[in-house]
Design a protein around this motif. Structure first.
Motif, PDB file in Angstrom:
ATOM      1  N   SER A   9       0.808  -1.211   0.000  1.00 34.24           N
ATOM      2  CA  SER A   9       0.000   0.000   0.000  1.00 34.24           C
ATOM      3  C   SER A   9       0.846   1.268   0.000  1.00 34.24           C
ATOM      4  O   SER A   9       0.312   2.376  -0.090  1.00 34.24           O
ATOM      5  CB  SER A   9      -0.926   0.010   1.227  1.00 34.24           C
ATOM      6  OG  SER A   9      -0.166  -0.007   2.424  1.00 34.24           O
ATOM      7  N   SER A  14       2.955   0.039  -4.048  1.00 34.74           N
ATOM      8  CA  SER A  14       1.811   0.124  -4.962  1.00 34.74           C
ATOM      9  C   SER A  14       2.271   0.155  -6.411  1.00 34.74           C
ATOM     10  O   SER A  14       1.643  -0.453  -7.283  1.00 34.74           O
ATOM     11  CB  SER A  14       0.975   1.367  -4.635  1.00 34.74           C
ATOM     12  OG  SER A  14       1.749   2.554  -4.734  1.00 34.74           O
ATOM     13  N   SER A  31      -0.258  -6.142   3.015  1.00 28.90           N
ATOM     14  CA  SER A  31       0.118  -5.094   3.956  1.00 28.90           C
ATOM     15  C   SER A  31      -0.712  -5.302   5.213  1.00 28.90           C
ATOM     16  O   SER A  31      -1.549  -6.210   5.282  1.00 28.90           O
ATOM     17  CB  SER A  31      -0.152  -3.708   3.371  1.00 28.90           C
ATOM     18  OG  SER A  31      -1.544  -3.492   3.227  1.00 28.90           O
ATOM     19  N   LYS A  32      -0.497  -4.454   6.187  1.00 28.02           N
ATOM     20  CA  LYS A  32      -1.284  -4.566   7.410  1.00 28.02           C
ATOM     21  C   LYS A  32      -2.768  -4.412   7.108  1.00 28.02           C
ATOM     22  O   LYS A  32      -3.628  -5.013   7.758  1.00 28.02           O
ATOM     23  CB  LYS A  32      -0.826  -3.518   8.425  1.00 28.02           C
ATOM     24  CG  LYS A  32      -1.370  -3.745   9.830  1.00 28.02           C
ATOM     25  CD  LYS A  32      -0.704  -2.827  10.842  1.00 28.02           C
ATOM     26  CE  LYS A  32      -1.204  -3.117  12.245  1.00 28.02           C
ATOM     27  NZ  LYS A  32      -0.550  -2.245  13.257  1.00 28.02           N
ATOM     28  N   ARG A  33      -3.083  -3.609   6.090  1.00 30.99           N
ATOM     29  CA  ARG A  33      -4.480  -3.397   5.708  1.00 30.99           C
ATOM     30  C   ARG A  33      -5.146  -4.682   5.223  1.00 30.99           C
ATOM     31  O   ARG A  33      -6.355  -4.845   5.347  1.00 30.99           O
ATOM     32  CB  ARG A  33      -4.570  -2.338   4.606  1.00 30.99           C
ATOM     33  CG  ARG A  33      -4.120  -0.957   5.010  1.00 30.99           C
ATOM     34  CD  ARG A  33      -4.198  -0.002   3.841  1.00 30.99           C
ATOM     35  NE  ARG A  33      -3.616   1.301   4.155  1.00 30.99           N
ATOM     36  CZ  ARG A  33      -3.487   2.288   3.275  1.00 30.99           C
ATOM     37  NH1 ARG A  33      -3.900   2.118   2.030  1.00 30.99           N
ATOM     38  NH2 ARG A  33      -2.943   3.434   3.632  1.00 30.99           N
ATOM     39  N   THR A  34      -4.358  -5.596   4.653  1.00 30.79           N
ATOM     40  CA  THR A  34      -4.916  -6.850   4.143  1.00 30.79           C
ATOM     41  C   THR A  34      -4.799  -7.979   5.163  1.00 30.79           C
ATOM     42  O   THR A  34      -5.130  -9.125   4.844  1.00 30.79           O
ATOM     43  CB  THR A  34      -4.211  -7.267   2.839  1.00 30.79           C
ATOM     44  OG1 THR A  34      -2.856  -7.633   3.125  1.00 30.79           O
ATOM     45  CG2 THR A  34      -4.240  -6.144   1.806  1.00 30.79           C
ATOM     46  N   GLY A  35      -4.293  -7.655   6.348  1.00 33.82           N
ATOM     47  CA  GLY A  35      -4.187  -8.669   7.397  1.00 33.82           C
ATOM     48  C   GLY A  35      -2.818  -9.281   7.552  1.00 33.82           C
ATOM     49  O   GLY A  35      -2.652 -10.225   8.335  1.00 33.82           O
ATOM     50  N   ASP A  37       0.565  -8.757   9.079  1.00 38.44           N
ATOM     51  CA  ASP A  37       1.221  -7.914  10.083  1.00 38.44           C
ATOM     52  C   ASP A  37       2.662  -8.363  10.261  1.00 38.44           C
ATOM     53  O   ASP A  37       2.930  -9.432  10.815  1.00 38.44           O
ATOM     54  CB  ASP A  37       0.467  -8.001  11.411  1.00 38.44           C
ATOM     55  CG  ASP A  37       0.919  -6.962  12.421  1.00 38.44           C
ATOM     56  OD1 ASP A  37       2.126  -6.647  12.444  1.00 38.44           O
ATOM     57  OD2 ASP A  37       0.075  -6.471  13.194  1.00 38.44           O
ATOM     58  N   THR A  58       8.522  -2.749   3.008  1.00 42.53           N
ATOM     59  CA  THR A  58       7.907  -2.209   4.214  1.00 42.53           C
ATOM     60  C   THR A  58       8.713  -1.022   4.741  1.00 42.53           C
ATOM     61  O   THR A  58       9.903  -0.873   4.431  1.00 42.53           O
ATOM     62  CB  THR A  58       7.835  -3.272   5.313  1.00 42.53           C
ATOM     63  OG1 THR A  58       9.158  -3.778   5.567  1.00 42.53           O
ATOM     64  CG2 THR A  58       6.932  -4.420   4.886  1.00 42.53           C
TER      65      THR A  58
END
Length: 247
Positions: A9, A14, A31-35, A37, A58
């Motif tokens: 992200s 991206s 990414s963290k947004r997609t789970g 971590d 990252t």
């Protein structure tokens, strides 16, 4: 080829996802947004399952010494473990030119730990070290403002467009592991003062730019060689002045 991009992200991630998808690869943008971590390890096994390549772009949410060291220490360890368990055949990581020569910088020390974790993992790998992005130039210049002046370090910088960094990372992901470092920089090396004057002029300001031998780069002393590439580096094509003019 199935390629997992961790940090998908972000500014580089991206773009890497777009480039690899356009090249016909099966790309998992994680990414963290997609789970996924990277600090806890949660979701990483699913993110890298079946991947031939893992791309790690990252970045730490904090640049303070202790949090940034914690981030890169834990994230690289967790990602290496997940990649090894999944049988990933190529680990590609993005780092910074000159990282191992600037131990006074907590951020650079943390990036060196990340690099070492990858290099010593036993996984085939490529580390792409890039110079500072064009997109960070205004922030860098703003950080040098003191008492109505820009106090520039007596040092050089070699800005490169983020799009060209992403393209080089994507190329590395599609190629064979080099089991070493690829250095990447912009087409022009310039003094911090030149960079500052260019940015100030573009902003329509008249802030004086003064070369100050005691000035630092975010608290870290630098010289003419600290932040620029040496021989054998890959060089981008887009000059900073042309990028700035196109905005």
């Amino acid at each position: 080829m199935r390629i997992t991009v961790i940090g998908a992200s972000g500014q580089i991630g991206s773009r890497v996802v777009e480039l690899l998808t356009a090249a016909g690869h099966e790309v998992v943008g994680a990414s963290k947004r997609t789970g996924a971590d990277v600090l806890t390890g949660e979701g990483l096994a699913d993110a890298v399952a079946g991947a031939a390549v893992l791309v790690d772009v990252t970045n730490s949410p904090s640049f303070e010494d202790d949090p940034v060291m914690d981030f890169f220490s834990r994230s690289s360890a967790n990602l290496v473990e997940a990649a090894r368990d999944a049988g990933v055949g190529h680990y590609v990581a993005l780092s910074i030119v000159g990282a191992d020569d600037l131990p006074e910088s907590g951020y650079m020390r943390a990036k060196v730990v990340q690099e070492r974790t990858v290099a010593e993992s036993g996984l085939p790998y490529t580390i792409v070290r890039a110079t500072q992005f064009h997109e960070f130039a205004e922030m860098i210049v703003a950080s040098l403002a003191v008492g109505g002046e820009i106090r520039a370090p007596k040092a050089r910088i070699q800005p490169i467009a983020a799009a060209e960094v992403a393209a080089t990372v994507a190329d590395a992901a599609q190629g064979a592991p080099v089991n070493g470092i690829v250095n990447l920089g912009g087409p022009d090396k310039m003094s911090f003062a030149e960079l500052a004057r260019t940015v100030v002029a573009r902003q329509g300001e008249q802030t004086p730019v003064v070369v100050d031998p005691s000035a630092t780069y975010f608290g870290t002393p630098v010289d003419d060689d600290s932040l620029v590439t040496g021989t054998g580096a890959v060089l981008g094509d887009l000059r900073f002045t042309d990028w700035l003019a196109s905005r």
